[in-house]
Design a protein around this motif. Structure first.
Motif, PDB file in Angstrom:
ATOM      1  N   ILE A 550       0.848  -1.191   0.000  1.00 22.22           N
ATOM      2  CA  ILE A 550       0.000   0.000   0.000  1.00 22.22           C
ATOM      3  C   ILE A 550       0.885   1.243   0.000  1.00 22.22           C
ATOM      4  O   ILE A 550       1.825   1.346   0.796  1.00 22.22           O
ATOM      5  CB  ILE A 550      -0.913   0.022   1.237  1.00 22.22           C
ATOM      6  CG1 ILE A 550      -1.768  -1.255   1.273  1.00 22.22           C
ATOM      7  CG2 ILE A 550      -1.797   1.256   1.243  1.00 22.22           C
ATOM      8  CD1 ILE A 550      -2.297  -1.597   2.637  1.00 22.22           C
ATOM      9  N   ARG A 551       0.557   2.165  -0.887  1.00 19.36           N
ATOM     10  CA  ARG A 551       1.264   3.445  -0.925  1.00 19.36           C
ATOM     11  C   ARG A 551       0.539   4.500  -0.102  1.00 19.36           C
ATOM     12  O   ARG A 551       1.140   5.184   0.714  1.00 19.36           O
ATOM     13  CB  ARG A 551       1.415   3.930  -2.362  1.00 19.36           C
ATOM     14  CG  ARG A 551       2.052   5.312  -2.449  1.00 19.36           C
ATOM     15  CD  ARG A 551       2.125   5.836  -3.861  1.00 19.36           C
ATOM     16  NE  ARG A 551       2.524   7.234  -3.866  1.00 19.36           N
ATOM     17  CZ  ARG A 551       3.769   7.667  -3.879  1.00 19.36           C
ATOM     18  NH1 ARG A 551       4.751   6.795  -3.874  1.00 19.36           N
ATOM     19  NH2 ARG A 551       4.048   8.955  -3.872  1.00 19.36           N
ATOM     20  N   SER A 552      -0.789   4.641  -0.312  1.00 16.93           N
ATOM     21  CA  SER A 552      -1.495   5.716   0.373  1.00 16.93           C
ATOM     22  C   SER A 552      -2.992   5.444   0.418  1.00 16.93           C
ATOM     23  O   SER A 552      -3.528   4.667  -0.382  1.00 16.93           O
ATOM     24  CB  SER A 552      -1.237   7.066  -0.314  1.00 16.93           C
ATOM     25  OG  SER A 552      -1.591   7.010  -1.686  1.00 16.93           O
ATOM     26  N   LEU A 553      -3.658   6.097   1.383  1.00 18.00           N
ATOM     27  CA  LEU A 553      -5.113   6.076   1.530  1.00 18.00           C
ATOM     28  C   LEU A 553      -5.647   7.479   1.260  1.00 18.00           C
ATOM     29  O   LEU A 553      -5.008   8.471   1.612  1.00 18.00           O
ATOM     30  CB  LEU A 553      -5.513   5.660   2.950  1.00 18.00           C
ATOM     31  CG  LEU A 553      -5.053   4.302   3.464  1.00 18.00           C
ATOM     32  CD1 LEU A 553      -5.430   4.155   4.927  1.00 18.00           C
ATOM     33  CD2 LEU A 553      -5.682   3.188   2.650  1.00 18.00           C
ATOM     34  N   TRP A 554      -6.845   7.537   0.693  1.00 19.52           N
ATOM     35  CA  TRP A 554      -7.448   8.827   0.374  1.00 19.52           C
ATOM     36  C   TRP A 554      -8.942   8.765   0.678  1.00 19.52           C
ATOM     37  O   TRP A 554      -9.598   7.763   0.406  1.00 19.52           O
ATOM     38  CB  TRP A 554      -7.288   9.154  -1.116  1.00 19.52           C
ATOM     39  CG  TRP A 554      -5.870   9.200  -1.573  1.00 19.52           C
ATOM     40  CD1 TRP A 554      -5.073   8.140  -1.910  1.00 19.52           C
ATOM     41  CD2 TRP A 554      -5.070  10.362  -1.751  1.00 19.52           C
ATOM     42  NE1 TRP A 554      -3.837   8.566  -2.282  1.00 19.52           N
ATOM     43  CE2 TRP A 554      -3.798   9.933  -2.204  1.00 19.52           C
ATOM     44  CE3 TRP A 554      -5.310  11.717  -1.594  1.00 19.52           C
ATOM     45  CZ2 TRP A 554      -2.773  10.815  -2.484  1.00 19.52           C
ATOM     46  CZ3 TRP A 554      -4.282  12.603  -1.880  1.00 19.52           C
ATOM     47  CH2 TRP A 554      -3.028  12.155  -2.319  1.00 19.52           C
ATOM     48  N   SER A 555      -9.489   9.838   1.231  1.00 21.81           N
ATOM     49  CA  SER A 555     -10.945   9.983   1.304  1.00 21.81           C
ATOM     50  C   SER A 555     -11.392  10.769   0.082  1.00 21.81           C
ATOM     51  O   SER A 555     -10.718  11.712  -0.347  1.00 21.81           O
ATOM     52  CB  SER A 555     -11.354  10.705   2.595  1.00 21.81           C
ATOM     53  OG  SER A 555     -10.760  11.983   2.664  1.00 21.81           O
ATOM     54  N   VAL A 556     -12.534  10.375  -0.487  1.00 25.30           N
ATOM     55  CA  VAL A 556     -12.956  10.961  -1.748  1.00 25.30           C
ATOM     56  C   VAL A 556     -14.474  10.948  -1.815  1.00 25.30           C
ATOM     57  O   VAL A 556     -15.133  10.076  -1.234  1.00 25.30           O
ATOM     58  CB  VAL A 556     -12.342  10.184  -2.940  1.00 25.30           C
ATOM     59  CG1 VAL A 556     -12.866   8.764  -2.992  1.00 25.30           C
ATOM     60  CG2 VAL A 556     -12.579  10.893  -4.264  1.00 25.30           C
ATOM     61  N   ASP A 557     -15.030  11.922  -2.520  1.00 25.00           N
ATOM     62  CA  ASP A 557     -16.476  11.974  -2.749  1.00 25.00           C
ATOM     63  C   ASP A 557     -16.828  11.110  -3.946  1.00 25.00           C
ATOM     64  O   ASP A 557     -16.176  11.174  -4.991  1.00 25.00           O
ATOM     65  CB  ASP A 557     -16.921  13.410  -3.010  1.00 25.00           C
ATOM     66  CG  ASP A 557     -18.402  13.494  -3.316  1.00 25.00           C
ATOM     67  OD1 ASP A 557     -19.198  13.477  -2.367  1.00 25.00           O
ATOM     68  OD2 ASP A 557     -18.758  13.550  -4.510  1.00 25.00           O
TER      69      ASP A 557
END
Length: 818
Positions: A550-557
């Motif tokens: 895993i590189r990164s987590l993001w919150s998104v609409d």
């Protein structure tokens, strides 16, 4: 108590099937012109109305320019041209559903319950199209959407009386006219849940029909009239081609029952002879793809077929005898085959309403209302860590949705969709219209009214010492469960309120989302796991494995609701589906992973989650739900420290050029399958001088948002933080020169009881909160469990909390005041 009468509708690519349940409990298919299958076709009439079903097919022979045989394949388009009039796609679907509604009312009156099946992997945008169509039609606004695999599994258990114990699973192989889907569906205490799925949006019976036409072309392609038949340019030629397609489809269906069949070829005035062995030879390469997908889905679900409830074939194209033969040979288990596999999903959706399905309906996908305020008491909790969590209803490891092929998988995209699909062209950057607006923008530098950072901060080599070794007597903690409380009234700013082990290895990313039930925290570790934590649970809500890291987590609409995107180490995005609560990976970017992009950005554009990748000299913009891409595009010459940003005017690129000017570019680009589209241009190229003071240089750049307006934050080598309004290119004096050591990472903007503040990690992995208005820096306590690696902001009880992860896999929660 289940309704006395109900209607179930399966709106398919080629045909629509509907089933009714009468008041006496009997279930039967609706008949349209004496047959249970109604063509999903539509045709515009001379008055601008729409004919549907067999009437549309009949009219389409005379007016092929007004005819659309497969409106479901247009689900991603806003409209289409039929004759001289443009029709919205929901209008086409509504016309078909209205015909179903009219026949149902004639047979049973107004049904008390209506279900409409949809592919399990369809996201909110596509479901919204179907919901809008249902509202426009006679079905009305209270239609319940049911995932197709769930409906099929319900039919298998209820209509066929196959015993399925709690925890048992079934493999659903669904080969329709235009799409293929394989699913593993598990029975739990509330009904059925899809635990693994994958498919091909460009593979179905229509593709086998096309292979038959190509095969006939090898024999008759040199005949006069063949080229005009398969590449029609006139209305008459298109009429003949429609007839030819129907001949081929009928012959394919006859070959499922007989060993040979004849095909009349229009324009050539001859009959061709086909055998089942020829059909199977042509179909086998297509079916092999479905077998590989099915095997990958079974593996992803961790399913032992010998212990499963079986393999179930649905969809009209699965009637081919070769399908069952190849599946039996590949899986070692004989699948269940029905005489009428087309009706399974529709009837299953009706039977689904008889069970206790209170937790089964798909969540609404209209924009969610703001969550109700969380009361301070009882105090919200984020759970302590525990050993990797497995839900009682799920005995196998949580599946990771991986496409089983090396090429990107594009779901439900029409094969004829070769033309490029433009995003709405960005306009010139908006400018503040009033002095009040300009003053609000000017206040940004002192107030930092920012919700979150959407773009990874780029850090040059040698920045934060993330992974320092612990003391020799300090052992990495083990995942152990325990209870804790967030004591809101007594927690001072910077005070540790909870600490718990989470990962067997460093925490590599954190993010949070707001749900109707409260905040949820997502953590990712070097152990290749993502844990999901809820404020009202003492255990992880779920855990997910990512084999590629895993590189990164993001919150998104996504369609008005918050969800999470995981970007793995190969830069492939995985999107958390709000209905299934599984991570989907419908495609992968064109940019090779070995290029090692230097910037990764995940955001939302026009309600769809998107991924941006920027390498040293190239960039790519990728739509996660469809797999459409710009392809790999060269960065403008001289542009460095480039980042994507999202604004009302479009999707922009910002960076610092080789003359130290802050630069904003608004690209106009095309998204296409495989990134094969037609180049990139820019509507504007605005610059502002002195992005970095003379003699200094940038060492980190990020994008932040204030009320939706994008700003660039530039961190210089000498420790100055500079902020630029990307709408106006005005410099915002942050007043933060010399604030932090040069190896800091600015990661979050938070609200404390003393005003707006920066949450960041400084030298040696130490966490700080810098309160802008009072010019005060507070270290996050002496109770740390290791060098901090990541941080996030979580809102609980109406207040901000700082959450940090460290190199030893621990998560700590810090108060930001009363």
């Amino acid at each position: 108590m289940s309704p006395r009468t109900s209607l179930g509708v399966d709106f398919g690519t080629s045909h629509t099937i509907a089933v009714v349940r009468r008041a006496d409990g009997s279930v039967r298919p609706l008949l349209f012109d004496g047959a249970p299958l109604m063509p999903s076709a539509v045709c515009a009439d001379a008055e601008g109305g729409l004919l549907v079903g067999r009437d549309a097919v009949h009219a389409g022979r005379r007016h092929p320019e007004r005819f659309e045989p497969n409106p479901k394949r247009l689900i991603d388009r806003p409209s289409t041209l039929l004759g001289e009039r443009e029709f919205a796609v929901p209008e086409l679907i509504a016309a078909v559903l209205d015909a179903v509604s009219a026949e149902a009312r004639r047979v049973i009156g107004a049904p008390e319950q209506v279900t409409l099946t949809v592919p399990a992997e369809w996201g909110p945008a596509r479901r919204k199209v179907v919901e809008d169509a249902a509202t426009r039609s006679g079905l009305g606004p209270k239609v319940r959407l049911v995932p197709e695999p769930v409906a099929a599994a319900t039919y298998y258990a209820e209509a066929l009386k196959h015993r399925m114990a709690i925890g048992s699973s079934i493999v659903v192989y669904d080969l329709g006219a235009g799409t293929f889907d394989a699913s593993v569906v598990r029975r739990d205490g509330n009904g059925f849940t899809t635990v693994a799925l994958d498919g091909r949006g460009d593979l179905g019976g229509l593709d086998i029909d096309a292979a038959l036409i190509d095969h006939l072309g090898t024999t008759y392609g040199s005949r006069e009239g063949w080229k005009n038949l398969v590449n029609p340019t006139t209305i008459e030629e298109r009429r003949h081609f429609r007839e030819f397609q129907e001949e081929v489809r009928s012959a394919k269906e006859r070959l499922s029952r007989h060993q040979q069949s004849d095909i009349a070829i229009p324009l050539l005035n001859l009959e061709a002879h086909l055998t089942r062995s020829e059909l199977e030879r042509l179909a086998e390469p297509h079916l092999e793809q479905t077998i590989r997908v099915t095997q990958a889905v079974i593996a992803a679900a961790g399913l032992d077929l010998a212990q499963s409830a079986g393999v179930f074939l649905v969809g009209g194209a699965s009637r081919m005898p070769l399908v069952a033969t190849m599946l039996h040979r590949a899986l070692g288990i004989a699948p269940t085959v029905l005489d009428q596999p087309e009706v399974v999903v529709a009837e299953g959706s009706v039977l689904w309403t008889q069970a206790d399905t209170t937790t089964l309906p798909l969540p609404p996908h209209t924009p969610a209302a703001p969550p109700a305020p969380v009361q301070a008491a009882p105090t919200p909790q984020l759970p302590p860590a525990s050993p990797p969590y497995t839900s009682p209803a799920r005995t196998a490891p949580h599946p990771v949705y991986q496409a089983p092929h090396t090429e990107p998988v594009h779901r439900d995209l029409p094969p004829q969709r070769a033309e490029t699909l433009p995003l709405s062209p960005p306009q010139s950057p908006p400018r503040p219209q009033t002095e009040a607006e300009r003053q609000r923008a000017k206040r940004f530098g002192r107030r930092f009214l920012v919700a979150f950072i959407m773009v990874d901060v780029l850090i040059i080599a040698g920045l934060v010492w993330y992974f320092g070794r612990p003391d020799e007597d300090q052992q990495p903690p083990q995942n152990t469960s325990g209870e804790f409380e967030l004591d809101l009234p007594d927690a001072e700013l910077g005070e540790l309120v909870q600490s718990f082990p989470a990962h067997d290895g460093a925490v590599v990313s954190l993010t949070s989302i707001e749900t109707d039930a409260g905040p949820e925290l997502f953590s990712a570790g070097s152990d290749r796991k993502v844990y999901r934590w809820s404020a009202d649970s003492e255990d992880p809500v779920d855990d997910y494995d990512f084999e590629d890291g895993i590189r990164s987590l993001w919150s998104v609409d996504w369609g008005g609701a918050e969800t999470v995107v995981v970007v793995d180490s190969t830069y492939r995005p995985h999107l958390l589906d709000p209905e299934s609560q599984e991570f989907l990976a419908p495609g992968e970017p064109v940019m090779p992973a070995d290029v090692e992009p230097q910037r990764v950005a995940v955001g939302s554009w026009d309600g769809e989650p998107v991924l941006g990748l920027i390498s040293e000299s190239e960039w790519e913009f990728f739509q996660i739900t469809t797999g459409l891409s710009t392809g790999v595009v060269d960065l403008p010459s001289g542009l460095g420290w480039a980042n994507f940003f999202f604004a009302d005017g479009g999707v922009g690129l910002s960076g610092i050029d080789n003359e130290n000017q802050m630069t904003v570019l608004w690209p106009v680009f095309m998204l296409t399958e495989g990134g094969t589209g037609g180049g990139v241009s820019f509507t504007s190229d605005a610059t502002a001088p002195d992005a970095v003071p003379e003699g200094d240089s940038p060492n980190a750049v990020s994008i932040v948002y204030d009320d939706g307006a994008p700003y660039a934050m530039v961190r210089t080598t000498y420790g100055e933080l500079r902020v630029w309004d990307l709408n106006t290119l005005d410099f915002q004096d942050a007043g933060l020169a010399g604030l932090m050591p040069s190896d800091h990472v600015c990661a979050e903007i938070v609200t404390t009881d003393r005003g707006e503040a920066l949450l960041y990690i400084g030298e040696g992995g130490t966490g700080y909160v810098y309160i802008v208005e009072v010019d005060e820096r507070i270290e996050l306590g002496d109770d740390t469990t290791g060098p901090m690696t990541k941080q996030a902001r979580v809102v609980a009880g109406g207040r901000d909390f700082a959450v940090t992860g460290d190199a030893n896999g621990n998560i700590q929660i810090w108060s930001l005041g009363q």
